[in-house]
Design a protein around this motif. Sequence first.
Motif, short mmCIF file in Angstrom:
data_model
loop_
_atom_site.label_atom_id
_atom_site.label_comp_id
_atom_site.label_asym_id
_atom_site.label_seq_id
_atom_site.Cartn_x
_atom_site.Cartn_y
_atom_site.Cartn_z
N ASP A 183 0.82 -1.22 0.00
CA ASP A 183 0.00 0.00 0.00
C ASP A 183 0.85 1.27 0.00
O ASP A 183 0.31 2.38 0.10
N TYR A 184 2.14 1.11 -0.11
CA TYR A 184 3.06 2.25 0.00
C TYR A 184 2.72 3.36 -1.01
O TYR A 184 2.60 4.53 -0.64
N GLN A 194 3.33 15.37 7.95
CA GLN A 194 4.62 14.94 8.48
C GLN A 194 4.39 13.96 9.63
O GLN A 194 4.14 14.36 10.76
N ILE A 195 4.46 12.68 9.32
CA ILE A 195 4.25 11.65 10.33
C ILE A 195 5.07 10.43 9.93
O ILE A 195 5.34 10.20 8.73
N ASP A 196 5.51 9.66 10.92
CA ASP A 196 6.31 8.47 10.63
C ASP A 196 5.49 7.40 9.93
O ASP A 196 4.27 7.29 10.15
N TRP A 197 6.18 6.57 9.15
CA TRP A 197 5.57 5.40 8.52
C TRP A 197 6.29 4.16 8.98
O TRP A 197 7.53 4.10 8.98
N LEU A 198 5.52 3.17 9.42
CA LEU A 198 6.06 1.87 9.80
C LEU A 198 5.49 0.85 8.82
O LEU A 198 4.27 0.74 8.69
N VAL A 199 6.35 0.14 8.15
CA VAL A 199 5.92 -0.69 7.01
C VAL A 199 6.34 -2.13 7.23
O VAL A 199 7.43 -2.40 7.74
N TRP A 200 5.48 -3.06 6.80
CA TRP A 200 5.92 -4.45 6.89
C TRP A 200 6.03 -5.09 5.50
O TRP A 200 5.16 -4.99 4.66
N LEU A 219 13.79 1.81 1.77
CA LEU A 219 15.03 2.13 2.47
C LEU A 219 15.45 3.58 2.27
O LEU A 219 16.01 4.21 3.17
N LYS A 220 15.16 4.13 1.11
CA LYS A 220 15.58 5.50 0.81
C LYS A 220 14.60 6.55 1.33
O LYS A 220 14.96 7.72 1.46
N ASP A 221 13.37 6.13 1.62
CA ASP A 221 12.35 7.07 2.07
C ASP A 221 12.54 7.36 3.57
O ASP A 221 12.35 6.48 4.41
N LYS A 222 12.87 8.57 3.91
CA LYS A 222 13.16 8.92 5.30
C LYS A 222 11.91 8.93 6.18
O LYS A 222 12.02 8.95 7.42
#
Length: 237
Positions: A183-184, A194-200, A219-222
């Motif tokens: 779903d990225y 501006q909020i963190d993303w945690l992805v599996w 990996l490149k997306d901060k």
Amino acid sequence: MRNKLFLMGIILSFPICVGLLWVANIHCFWSDEVYKDRIWLHRTNTPEKLLEFANEYSGFECDIIVRGDSLLDVTHDEPVTYGISADQYFRLLQSNNRRLWFDIKNLKQGNAPFVLSFFESQCVAYQIDKKRLVIEGADPEALMLFRKAGFYTAFYVRLEENPDLHAITESGAVDALSFHARDYDRIAKLQTAQIDWLVWENHTKKEMLSVLPRGRQLLKDKRVKIILVKDKGHYHL
């Protein structure tokens, strides 16, 4: 004859060259400690699995079902129990820098006070900074209690349920959105706050992240602070 030998040499050397490029590519990414800290182990649903990979990962994810007002059962599926309670994990976080992501499958306003009390007492007993824990759930109101208490919270995104992600991120209830890597792209279009993303990437081993296009993008997306990866080991449930 020479042409045949030359052609055969090219054919035989091709996989060797690909292999060398693959190794170089992995080394380029994994020599950077920033990437290592962001890669956590998915479905660490036994304390033994955490210990097995304790030297390989700094963060771990486990699944919890809240049963009544007295038990946080470590299991992925509600009908299944293995007799493992969440309190067994906290001593494994004492006197080290390990972090733990709790995917609480049925966290809601009704059971949130009990769950919060449990986590707070464990953090005090084992001297664990609340920010070392990720509390994940699908109820923003329940997560609000945890965030106000100083925990790091993540809203479990189910795009098929059409959540108003903007309202959730602006609610003050969550520090992050958590979602499957498939779903990225869709979330990147929907979400600009501006909020963190945690992805599996729970079907992908960590070594493949830097090889696959989507893995490299993550990996490149901060914005992506944690990526969960697959590694079953000997104690997988």
